[in-house]
Design an enzyme around this catalytic site. Sequence first.
Site, mmCIF file in Angstrom:
data_model
loop_
_atom_site.group_PDB
_atom_site.id
_atom_site.type_symbol
_atom_site.label_atom_id
_atom_site.label_comp_id
_atom_site.label_asym_id
_atom_site.label_seq_id
_atom_site.Cartn_x
_atom_site.Cartn_y
_atom_site.Cartn_z
ATOM 1 N N ASP A 113 24.282 0.342 32.897
ATOM 2 C CA ASP A 113 24.929 1.353 32.065
ATOM 3 C C ASP A 113 25.693 0.719 30.900
ATOM 4 O O ASP A 113 26.359 -0.311 31.074
ATOM 5 C CB ASP A 113 25.910 2.136 32.951
ATOM 6 C CG ASP A 113 26.500 3.335 32.243
ATOM 7 O OD1 ASP A 113 25.792 4.336 32.114
ATOM 8 O OD2 ASP A 113 27.671 3.264 31.815
ATOM 9 N N GLU A 126 20.674 -0.162 29.377
ATOM 10 C CA GLU A 126 20.926 0.957 28.472
ATOM 11 C C GLU A 126 21.542 0.361 27.207
ATOM 12 O O GLU A 126 22.740 0.082 27.154
ATOM 13 C CB GLU A 126 21.898 1.969 29.107
ATOM 14 C CG GLU A 126 22.020 3.212 28.251
ATOM 15 C CD GLU A 126 23.321 4.011 28.424
ATOM 16 O OE1 GLU A 126 23.370 5.148 27.942
ATOM 17 O OE2 GLU A 126 24.280 3.480 29.016
HETATM 18 C C1 GLC Z 1 26.088 5.953 29.930
HETATM 19 C C2 GLC Z 1 25.616 7.037 30.868
HETATM 20 C C3 GLC Z 1 26.447 8.262 30.633
HETATM 21 C C4 GLC Z 1 27.888 7.926 30.927
HETATM 22 C C5 GLC Z 1 28.353 6.727 30.119
HETATM 23 C C6 GLC Z 1 29.635 6.159 30.651
HETATM 24 O O1 GLC Z 1 25.848 6.263 28.606
HETATM 25 O O2 GLC Z 1 24.237 7.257 30.704
HETATM 26 O O3 GLC Z 1 26.019 9.343 31.415
HETATM 27 O O4 GLC Z 1 28.693 9.028 30.631
HETATM 28 O O5 GLC Z 1 27.433 5.661 30.150
HETATM 29 O O6 GLC Z 1 29.410 5.494 31.864
#
Ligand code: GLC
Length: 525
Positions: free
Chosen positions: A200, A250
């Site tokens: 994440d 991500e």
């Molecule tokens: C990422 C996740 C999202 C979350 C954020 C904070 O972007 O996909 O859903 O709110 O991180 O952890």
Amino acid sequence: MADHDPWWRNAVIYQIYPRSFADSDGDGVGDIDGIRAHLQHLRGLGVDAIWMSPWYPSPMADAGYDVADFRDIDPVFGDLAAAEALITEAHAVNIRMIVDIVPNHISSAHPWFQAALASPDAPEREYFWFRAGRGDRMPTEWVGEFGGTTWTQAPDGQWYLHLFTPEQPDLNWEHPDVRAEFESILRFWFDRGVDGIRIDSAALLLKDGTLPEVIDGEPHPFHDLDGVHDVYRAWRRVADSYPDRALIGEVWMPDVSRFAKYLRPDELHAAFNFDFLGCAWEPRLMRECIDRTLAAHETIGAPATWVLSNHDVTRHVTRYGRAKTTFSFEENLDGTPVDLELGTRRARAAALLSLSLPGATYIYQGEELGLWENENIPADAFVDPMWQRRGHSRDGCRVPLPWSGDEPPFGFSTGTPWLPQPAEWKDRTVQAQSGDPSSMLELYRAAIHLRRTEEGLHRSTMAWLDAAPGVLAYTRGSAFACVLNMSGIPVPLPDHHSCLLASGPLDGTLLPPDAAVWLRLHPGK
Ligand code: GLC
């Protein structure tokens, strides 16, 4: 299959948002036993892996992305034994498991943060970013990822950093204990048989400790700092000490050369393609996006990924049905007119596109059912913290799945779903679509099945074919082609032997607008 590539290079990966997949105990929230009861759906769909959004104990300030304990399961989802059973059962039907790890921040309920908050002298303070303010002002004016400020004052007057909500304090990745803890968490899940980790907010971990303001043209104080790559080199060493494990980042990053650095051979195996996810339904832009993606990945030998939706963005049936078909957090299109029929037609064509490009394809739960964004959730039912800060809620793409029956809760639960489902989903249930050859579900099933059996779709090469303006046509290997008509008028198909799959009915021998086909170019494979 003639393909000996590692699984993560060419996988179809299905994202489960556990709150909304299937509820086994009637509390209105999905859970692990619900997933176990519906594994057959995923098996029938033919996916290679599941990516599980966070399932750990959490106060749910950000729907589980505020983790209080990475080595356990939140009671609302089940327990560790259920998670282990799911991993075993998924493996038994050849489905791999990817778990979501959130390293940038933890929950304010995590024992580390509780200890840090208890006293200014607690050694745990060093695990976070506690700083003195500037007089009455917070240490910086940084704007958070959800909008709003990024510092909250502790009772003793110091401020702590949170790039997301105050319930998600940022960790200090300069501290060796933080690094050691996460490497141990990776091992915890790898030891339980998990095949991959989704990371994440992967580019945010490191911060410039001198705390400069964000200034155009200056190095950013918390996006994509060079030091983050050391973290992922260390993680790669952990992953490589197990067979066949994958790290998937991500990484939202407009600069493709910076993006590609995360995918160097000693770092992450793959990263989400947000460029593709945000791309407009426009032939030139789409083709450029595909070329840009492939070129960036080729330089470092990493597999591309193709992503149309996830739990953070507007569902693409809705996005493609609007006048403006891009997605970005900066531009709120909520409530602008949507033509769901058009959006659905395009989503069907996009499925054939994303499942036939070289690399791994991600499916966000419900996309295979053609679900649209629920834009009719009353504001007082929103739970997403982004709503308060940006005036946009991600809840509309997180609505519980419709499985069966004619009315909500559509077999999702015996109770009341935690978010309301549109009554119009009665013809989008798994039950209603199964066996209907014109349904989105059967399109996905057929496409994923063909992806396994068509040899051209296993190789990592594609080549553009000459095509009419507004038409994207490409081959994979010598026998397979995909043609996508974004031109607005029907177009003739290239010479071919047979049509393997079409996203909608052909217009005689012509391919209608907003449709795609998979073609066999000659009889042999
Ligand atoms: C990422 C996740 C999202 C979350 C954020 C904070 O972007 O996909 O859903 O709110 O991180 O952890």
